[in-house]
Motif scaffolding. Sequence first.
Motif, PDB file in Angstrom:
ATOM      1  N   VAL A  36       1.042  -1.231   0.175  1.00  0.00           N
ATOM      2  CA  VAL A  36      -0.114  -0.260  -0.108  1.00  0.00           C
ATOM      3  C   VAL A  36       0.793   1.330   0.020  1.00  0.00           C
ATOM      4  O   VAL A  36       1.868   1.233   1.052  1.00  0.00           O
ATOM      5  N   ILE A  37       0.753   2.084  -0.941  1.00  0.00           N
ATOM      6  CA  ILE A  37       1.361   3.286  -1.157  1.00  0.00           C
ATOM      7  C   ILE A  37       0.498   4.428  -0.920  1.00  0.00           C
ATOM      8  O   ILE A  37      -0.478   4.726  -1.482  1.00  0.00           O
ATOM      9  N   ARG A  38       1.192   5.413  -0.034  1.00  0.00           N
ATOM     10  CA  ARG A  38       0.346   6.415   0.048  1.00  0.00           C
ATOM     11  C   ARG A  38       1.351   7.885  -0.230  1.00  0.00           C
ATOM     12  O   ARG A  38       1.835   8.290   0.551  1.00  0.00           O
ATOM     13  N   PRO A  39       1.050   8.167  -1.714  1.00  0.00           N
ATOM     14  CA  PRO A  39       2.167   9.148  -2.302  1.00  0.00           C
ATOM     15  C   PRO A  39       1.893  10.560  -1.737  1.00  0.00           C
ATOM     16  O   PRO A  39       3.005  11.289  -1.668  1.00  0.00           O
ATOM     17  N   LEU A  40       0.614  10.977  -1.252  1.00  0.00           N
ATOM     18  CA  LEU A  40       0.450  12.339  -0.792  1.00  0.00           C
ATOM     19  C   LEU A  40       0.447  12.759   0.730  1.00  0.00           C
ATOM     20  O   LEU A  40      -0.017  11.829   1.488  1.00  0.00           O
ATOM     21  N   ALA A  41       1.117  13.781   1.013  1.00  0.00           N
ATOM     22  CA  ALA A  41       1.274  14.204   2.508  1.00  0.00           C
ATOM     23  C   ALA A  41      -0.022  14.767   3.113  1.00  0.00           C
ATOM     24  O   ALA A  41      -0.865  15.253   2.181  1.00  0.00           O
ATOM     25  N   ALA A  57      -5.662  30.695   7.077  1.00  0.00           N
ATOM     26  CA  ALA A  57      -6.099  30.270   5.776  1.00  0.00           C
ATOM     27  C   ALA A  57      -7.009  28.753   6.029  1.00  0.00           C
ATOM     28  O   ALA A  57      -6.272  28.100   6.696  1.00  0.00           O
ATOM     29  N   ALA A  58      -8.208  28.774   5.493  1.00  0.00           N
ATOM     30  CA  ALA A  58      -8.918  27.492   5.727  1.00  0.00           C
ATOM     31  C   ALA A  58      -8.051  26.215   5.328  1.00  0.00           C
ATOM     32  O   ALA A  58      -8.043  25.105   5.904  1.00  0.00           O
ATOM     33  N   HIS A  59      -7.498  26.350   4.015  1.00  0.00           N
ATOM     34  CA  HIS A  59      -6.758  25.117   3.511  1.00  0.00           C
ATOM     35  C   HIS A  59      -5.579  24.667   4.348  1.00  0.00           C
ATOM     36  O   HIS A  59      -5.018  23.572   4.420  1.00  0.00           O
ATOM     37  N   LEU A  60      -5.013  25.677   5.146  1.00  0.00           N
ATOM     38  CA  LEU A  60      -3.716  25.407   6.201  1.00  0.00           C
ATOM     39  C   LEU A  60      -4.100  24.579   7.339  1.00  0.00           C
ATOM     40  O   LEU A  60      -3.536  23.767   7.687  1.00  0.00           O
ATOM     41  N   THR A  61      -5.582  24.694   7.736  1.00  0.00           N
ATOM     42  CA  THR A  61      -6.077  23.924   9.033  1.00  0.00           C
ATOM     43  C   THR A  61      -6.299  22.437   8.654  1.00  0.00           C
ATOM     44  O   THR A  61      -6.437  21.714   9.374  1.00  0.00           O
ATOM     45  N   ALA A  62      -6.415  22.243   7.120  1.00  0.00           N
ATOM     46  CA  ALA A  62      -6.433  20.654   6.797  1.00  0.00           C
ATOM     47  C   ALA A  62      -5.628  20.476   5.648  1.00  0.00           C
ATOM     48  O   ALA A  62      -6.089  19.873   4.717  1.00  0.00           O
ATOM     49  N   LEU A  63      -4.481  20.818   5.870  1.00  0.00           N
ATOM     50  CA  LEU A  63      -3.517  20.728   4.635  1.00  0.00           C
ATOM     51  C   LEU A  63      -3.130  19.423   4.294  1.00  0.00           C
ATOM     52  O   LEU A  63      -2.776  18.461   4.896  1.00  0.00           O
ATOM     53  N   GLY A  64      -2.921  19.127   2.986  1.00  0.00           N
ATOM     54  CA  GLY A  64      -2.316  18.039   2.248  1.00  0.00           C
ATOM     55  C   GLY A  64      -3.163  17.679   1.098  1.00  0.00           C
ATOM     56  O   GLY A  64      -3.986  18.331   0.774  1.00  0.00           O
ATOM     57  N   GLY A  65      -2.653  16.578   0.198  1.00  0.00           N
ATOM     58  CA  GLY A  65      -3.193  15.997  -0.883  1.00  0.00           C
ATOM     59  C   GLY A  65      -2.983  16.920  -1.896  1.00  0.00           C
ATOM     60  O   GLY A  65      -1.903  17.488  -2.139  1.00  0.00           O
ATOM     61  N   ALA A 151       4.438  13.030   0.143  1.00  0.00           N
ATOM     62  CA  ALA A 151       4.937  12.668   1.557  1.00  0.00           C
ATOM     63  C   ALA A 151       6.302  12.367   1.513  1.00  0.00           C
ATOM     64  O   ALA A 151       6.814  11.831   0.559  1.00  0.00           O
ATOM     65  N   PHE A 152       7.121  12.833   2.561  1.00  0.00           N
ATOM     66  CA  PHE A 152       8.391  12.308   2.690  1.00  0.00           C
ATOM     67  C   PHE A 152       8.425  10.848   3.177  1.00  0.00           C
ATOM     68  O   PHE A 152       7.557  10.473   3.821  1.00  0.00           O
ATOM     69  N   LEU A 261       0.314  26.245  13.758  1.00  0.00           N
ATOM     70  CA  LEU A 261       0.189  25.056  12.722  1.00  0.00           C
ATOM     71  C   LEU A 261       1.696  24.504  12.766  1.00  0.00           C
ATOM     72  O   LEU A 261       2.520  25.071  11.761  1.00  0.00           O
ATOM     73  N   LYS A 262       2.175  23.644  13.374  1.00  0.00           N
ATOM     74  CA  LYS A 262       3.338  23.349  13.590  1.00  0.00           C
ATOM     75  C   LYS A 262       3.536  21.631  13.146  1.00  0.00           C
ATOM     76  O   LYS A 262       2.688  20.996  13.370  1.00  0.00           O
ATOM     77  N   GLY A 263       4.590  21.571  12.382  1.00  0.00           N
ATOM     78  CA  GLY A 263       5.141  20.125  12.065  1.00  0.00           C
ATOM     79  C   GLY A 263       4.665  19.408  10.693  1.00  0.00           C
ATOM     80  O   GLY A 263       4.953  18.486  10.596  1.00  0.00           O
ATOM     81  N   PHE A 264       4.150  20.507   9.841  1.00  0.00           N
ATOM     82  CA  PHE A 264       3.663  19.837   8.586  1.00  0.00           C
ATOM     83  C   PHE A 264       5.040  19.603   7.790  1.00  0.00           C
ATOM     84  O   PHE A 264       5.972  20.589   7.725  1.00  0.00           O
ATOM     85  N   ARG A 265       5.129  18.465   7.142  1.00  0.00           N
ATOM     86  CA  ARG A 265       6.383  18.087   6.505  1.00  0.00           C
ATOM     87  C   ARG A 265       5.800  17.541   5.048  1.00  0.00           C
ATOM     88  O   ARG A 265       4.786  16.565   5.079  1.00  0.00           O
ATOM     89  N   GLY A 266       6.278  17.868   4.074  1.00  0.00           N
ATOM     90  CA  GLY A 266       6.013  17.494   2.667  1.00  0.00           C
ATOM     91  C   GLY A 266       6.805  18.206   1.549  1.00  0.00           C
ATOM     92  O   GLY A 266       7.377  19.227   1.904  1.00  0.00           O
ATOM     93  N   LEU A 267       6.518  17.840   0.477  1.00  0.00           N
ATOM     94  CA  LEU A 267       7.124  18.266  -0.620  1.00  0.00           C
ATOM     95  C   LEU A 267       6.239  18.653  -1.673  1.00  0.00           C
ATOM     96  O   LEU A 267       5.693  17.874  -2.451  1.00  0.00           O
ATOM     97  N   GLY A 268       5.883  19.993  -1.924  1.00  0.00           N
ATOM     98  CA  GLY A 268       5.166  20.410  -3.109  1.00  0.00           C
ATOM     99  C   GLY A 268       5.761  20.439  -4.202  1.00  0.00           C
ATOM    100  O   GLY A 268       6.661  21.115  -4.552  1.00  0.00           O
ATOM    101  N   LEU A 269       5.282  19.729  -5.187  1.00  0.00           N
ATOM    102  CA  LEU A 269       5.560  19.675  -6.631  1.00  0.00           C
ATOM    103  C   LEU A 269       4.664  20.189  -7.534  1.00  0.00           C
ATOM    104  O   LEU A 269       3.671  19.533  -7.799  1.00  0.00           O
ATOM    105  N   GLU A 270       4.855  21.737  -7.755  1.00  0.00           N
ATOM    106  CA  GLU A 270       3.508  22.346  -8.199  1.00  0.00           C
ATOM    107  C   GLU A 270       3.757  22.985  -9.499  1.00  0.00           C
ATOM    108  O   GLU A 270       4.695  23.827  -9.681  1.00  0.00           O
ATOM    109  N   PRO A 271       3.243  22.242 -10.574  1.00  0.00           N
ATOM    110  CA  PRO A 271       3.274  22.809 -11.852  1.00  0.00           C
ATOM    111  C   PRO A 271       2.518  24.325 -11.869  1.00  0.00           C
ATOM    112  O   PRO A 271       1.397  24.444 -11.680  1.00  0.00           O
TER     113      PRO A 271
END
Length: 311
Positions: A36-41, A57-65, A151-152, A261-271
């Motif tokens: 099972v692979i979960r590619p998104l943070a 900002a609302a999206h920061l309170t549920a950040l990811g995907g 996700a890292f 909002l502390k501790g968010f880790r991830g890699l945005g690859l944003e076209p």
Amino acid sequence: MADTTLCHLRSRFGRGTVRALSGALVDLEFDLGGRVIRPLASAPWGVLPPMADPQPAAHLTALGGEWPCVPFGRSSADPVKHGHGTDTDWHLIAAGPAQATLAIDYPTGHAVRRLERTVTLSDDAPRVEFSLTIHATRAATIPVGLHPILAFPDHGTLRLTPAAHGAIRTAPASLAPANASLAPDQAIGPDGIARRRDGTTTCLWDQPGRQGEDLILVQNCAGGVEADDGTTLTRLTWEASALPHLLIWIANPGLGQEPRLKGFRGLGLEPVAAHFDATPAGQGLTLSPDRPTIIRYAIDCRPSRPKEPRP
């Protein structure tokens, strides 16, 4: 803002959830030969309750995907960072077992009239396909982007390989995150070696590096980037004719501008058709009221290739 689920999707190779807030795809999973692979943070805090003013900002309170940003970043075309559709609920138009179509109407007077997007889980491979349709009210050129956050890995690094590209630069000091680790406004060669503020160097193509939050713009990227953790290769492909650049957001951790909002880790690859997070007026993607603008892109996972030495 409540976390409202619009629908759950499932295919032969994967599953995911489409959320009303941002129209985001979250909790994406692929079955890769029994793994099972979960590619998104996703944020470690889940969805937060409302906070005391000033509200984040609302999206920061549920950040990811993954979600679209129209306009992208901070723009004179919209008072909301990443656009009205990022901090507002979308509505579902149609849904099947593996496909959902959703939309959001923009405020009166906005250059954008409406966004529609389709999310489709493939039955042929561990792959999710997207289309974003932008309906304009008038002729305009605005920054536009996509915002998947990978996700890292729990251990090791992601080795990044962008498609053929032009110049690479770190954000200028005025646009760099407060806790940036890289020296601002520097040119970076194809080997990805970049100077840190402390005088040391690092390779951008191996993430996460040391702690910090950075923005890097890969200009004229030919519509693809791969991220390989040694076991699984995740690939993002998109139409470079619409979104010519790749903005890399290293969040290790991120959100330094919002200490609640502390501790968010991830890699945005944003076209993007944008200049970092603050595109000058009149630059970006040109829209016409006479015909919608359609952007197609995809995320897929596969077993890693045998490792090859870096040039």
